[in-house]
Design an enzyme around this catalytic site. Structure first.
Site, PDB file in Angstrom:
ATOM      1  N   LYS A  15       0.817  -1.186   0.000  1.00 17.80           N
ATOM      2  CA  LYS A  15       0.000   0.000   0.000  1.00 17.80           C
ATOM      3  C   LYS A  15       0.864   1.254   0.000  1.00 17.80           C
ATOM      4  CE  LYS A  15      -3.287  -2.345   3.127  1.00 17.80           C
ATOM      5  NZ  LYS A  15      -2.488  -3.435   3.774  1.00 17.80           N
ATOM      6  N   GLY A  16       2.163   1.056   0.246  1.00 18.65           N
ATOM      7  CA  GLY A  16       3.059   2.191   0.488  1.00 18.65           C
ATOM      8  C   GLY A  16       3.211   3.166  -0.661  1.00 18.65           C
ATOM      9  N   GLU A  74       7.314   2.432  -6.348  1.00 16.46           N
ATOM     10  CA  GLU A  74       7.563   1.840  -5.031  1.00 16.46           C
ATOM     11  C   GLU A  74       7.858   2.944  -4.017  1.00 16.46           C
ATOM     12  OE1 GLU A  74       7.120  -0.300  -2.980  1.00 16.46           O
ATOM     13  OE2 GLU A  74       8.651  -1.846  -2.859  1.00 16.46           O
ATOM     14  N   ASP A  75       7.513   2.704  -2.757  1.00 20.81           N
ATOM     15  CA  ASP A  75       7.782   3.699  -1.723  1.00 20.81           C
ATOM     16  C   ASP A  75       9.275   3.787  -1.415  1.00 20.81           C
ATOM     17  OD1 ASP A  75       7.847   1.182  -0.514  1.00 20.81           O
ATOM     18  OD2 ASP A  75       6.405   1.660   1.058  1.00 20.81           O
ATOM     19  N   ASP A  95      15.018  -0.985  -0.324  1.00 21.56           N
ATOM     20  CA  ASP A  95      15.962  -1.257   0.759  1.00 21.56           C
ATOM     21  C   ASP A  95      16.885  -2.394   0.312  1.00 21.56           C
ATOM     22  OD1 ASP A  95      17.209  -1.354   3.194  1.00 21.56           O
ATOM     23  OD2 ASP A  95      15.526  -2.217   4.285  1.00 21.56           O
ATOM     24  N   LYS A 100      17.355   3.515  -0.182  1.00 21.91           N
ATOM     25  CA  LYS A 100      18.330   3.293   0.894  1.00 21.91           C
ATOM     26  C   LYS A 100      19.453   2.467   0.315  1.00 21.91           C
ATOM     27  CE  LYS A 100      15.852   2.836   5.263  1.00 21.91           C
ATOM     28  NZ  LYS A 100      15.282   1.835   6.182  1.00 21.91           N
ATOM     29  N   PHE A 110      14.969   4.063   9.928  1.00 23.71           N
ATOM     30  CA  PHE A 110      13.626   3.590   9.652  1.00 23.71           C
ATOM     31  C   PHE A 110      12.708   4.799   9.519  1.00 23.71           C
ATOM     32  CE2 PHE A 110       9.428   1.946  10.588  1.00 23.71           C
ATOM     33  CZ  PHE A 110       9.382   0.871   9.712  1.00 23.71           C
ATOM     34  N   ASP A 140       4.830   2.877   6.502  1.00 22.16           N
ATOM     35  CA  ASP A 140       4.153   2.574   7.773  1.00 22.16           C
ATOM     36  C   ASP A 140       5.093   2.046   8.853  1.00 22.16           C
ATOM     37  OD1 ASP A 140       4.513  -0.011   6.401  1.00 22.16           O
ATOM     38  OD2 ASP A 140       3.334  -0.807   8.068  1.00 22.16           O
ATOM     39  N   ARG A 154       0.969   5.989   7.629  1.00 23.56           N
ATOM     40  CA  ARG A 154       0.995   6.124   6.161  1.00 23.56           C
ATOM     41  C   ARG A 154       0.426   7.476   5.723  1.00 23.56           C
ATOM     42  NH1 ARG A 154       2.166   1.045   3.894  1.00 23.56           N
ATOM     43  NH2 ARG A 154       1.262  -0.758   4.957  1.00 23.56           N
TER      44      ARG A 154
HETATM   45  P1  5GP Z   1      13.117  -4.571   0.089  1.00 24.22           P
HETATM   46  O1  5GP Z   1      13.770  -3.567  -0.825  1.00 24.22           O
HETATM   47  O2  5GP Z   1      13.954  -4.819   1.302  1.00 24.22           O
HETATM   48  O3  5GP Z   1      12.689  -5.811  -0.592  1.00 24.22           O
HETATM   49  O4  5GP Z   1      11.766  -4.041   0.666  1.00 24.22           O
HETATM   50  C1  5GP Z   1      11.328  -2.752   0.585  1.00 24.22           C
HETATM   51  C2  5GP Z   1      10.124  -2.687   1.500  1.00 24.22           C
HETATM   52  O5  5GP Z   1      10.570  -2.751   2.876  1.00 24.22           O
HETATM   53  C3  5GP Z   1       9.413  -1.378   1.343  1.00 24.22           C
HETATM   54  O6  5GP Z   1       8.389  -1.443   0.387  1.00 24.22           O
HETATM   55  C4  5GP Z   1       8.894  -1.135   2.752  1.00 24.22           C
HETATM   56  O7  5GP Z   1       7.647  -1.778   2.904  1.00 24.22           O
HETATM   57  C5  5GP Z   1       9.903  -1.829   3.662  1.00 24.22           C
HETATM   58  N1  5GP Z   1      10.876  -0.855   4.224  1.00 24.22           N
HETATM   59  C6  5GP Z   1      12.204  -0.825   4.010  1.00 24.22           C
HETATM   60  N2  5GP Z   1      12.788   0.199   4.669  1.00 24.22           N
HETATM   61  C7  5GP Z   1      11.787   0.845   5.311  1.00 24.22           C
HETATM   62  C8  5GP Z   1      11.734   2.014   6.164  1.00 24.22           C
HETATM   63  O8  5GP Z   1      12.721   2.692   6.482  1.00 24.22           O
HETATM   64  N3  5GP Z   1      10.508   2.361   6.631  1.00 24.22           N
HETATM   65  C9  5GP Z   1       9.374   1.672   6.327  1.00 24.22           C
HETATM   66  N4  5GP Z   1       8.234   2.123   6.842  1.00 24.22           N
HETATM   67  N5  5GP Z   1       9.391   0.572   5.537  1.00 24.22           N
HETATM   68  C10 5GP Z   1      10.575   0.169   5.023  1.00 24.22           C
END
Ligand code: 5GP
Length: 179
Positions: free
Chosen positions: A43-44, A98-99, A102, A130, A151, A158, A164
């Site tokens: 939902k981000g 994408e939000d 990471d 990130k 974070f 969220d 959110r």
């Molecule tokens: P990845 O890149 O690790 O597969 O996942 C990314 C997802 O991890 C994002 O869509 C989000 O849901 C979550 N995420 C990663 N870092 C953060 C952060 O600093 N804050 C929040 N709220 N979610 C994060």
């Protein structure tokens, strides 16, 4: 009120709107031949999708996917689709919205899935990147802001499904994590 839980604001509503305006223009020009379908990951991505699409002038369509990832011992975890696309993307340019990127695991898998559905091209646009968190070698093609390795919450992001709706990106007060 939500604001009281925020330690500091990192990106303001105005900064986000200004970056979305720049990115919208860039997308118009990069996709002049064939505008993309924007695919938001629920939902981000919702607030970012809303802001971004206002600044794209080309004739685009939007769709959403909802996926959950399982991290396992494999380098790329498995991703389960909770909500799939409504439309076909065969031969289309797809831009995943994408939000935050990471580790990159979710996006690597989603990108692979969209190619297997017949997309001609799949690119990624993220509100936040990130870079230090990356475990998979995947690049966001468009990034609004580089994100410090903290974070963050707000503007779609969220903590236990809360925050959110904050209109900016910020960091939560530490005591709220430790509860
Ligand atoms: P990845 O890149 O690790 O597969 O996942 C990314 C997802 O991890 C994002 O869509 C989000 O849901 C979550 N995420 C990663 N870092 C953060 C952060 O600093 N804050 C929040 N709220 N979610 C994060």
């Amino acid at each position: 009120m939500l604001n009281q839980d925020v330690e500091k604001v990192i990106f303001t509503e105005e900064q986000i709107r200004n970056r979305c305006e720049e990115l919208g223009k860039q997308i118009d020009s990069d996709y002049a031949d064939q505008p993309p379908i924007l695919v938001g990951l629920l939902k981000g991505s919702i607030p970012f999708m809303v802001e971004l699409m206002k600044h794209i002038s080309s004739k685009i369509q939007i769709d959403f996917m909802d996926v959950t990832s399982y991290s396992g011992t494999r380098s790329v975890g498995d991703v389960k689709i909770l909500k799939d696309l409504d439309r076909s993307i065969i031969g289309e340019n797809v831009l995943i919205v994408e939000d935050i990127v990471d580790t990159g695991k979710t996006l690597a898998k989603v990108k692979e899935m969209l190619y297997s559905k017949g997309a001609k091209d799949v690119k990624i646009i993220a509100l936040l990147d990130k870079e230090e968190g990356r475990l998979i070698d995947i690049k966001s093609d468009y990034v609004a802001f580089k994100c410090p390795n903290e974070f963050v919450i707000g503007f779609g992001l969220d903590y236990n499904q809360d925050y959110r709706n904050l209109p900016y990106v910020g960091v939560l007060k530490e005591e709220l994590y430790k509860e």
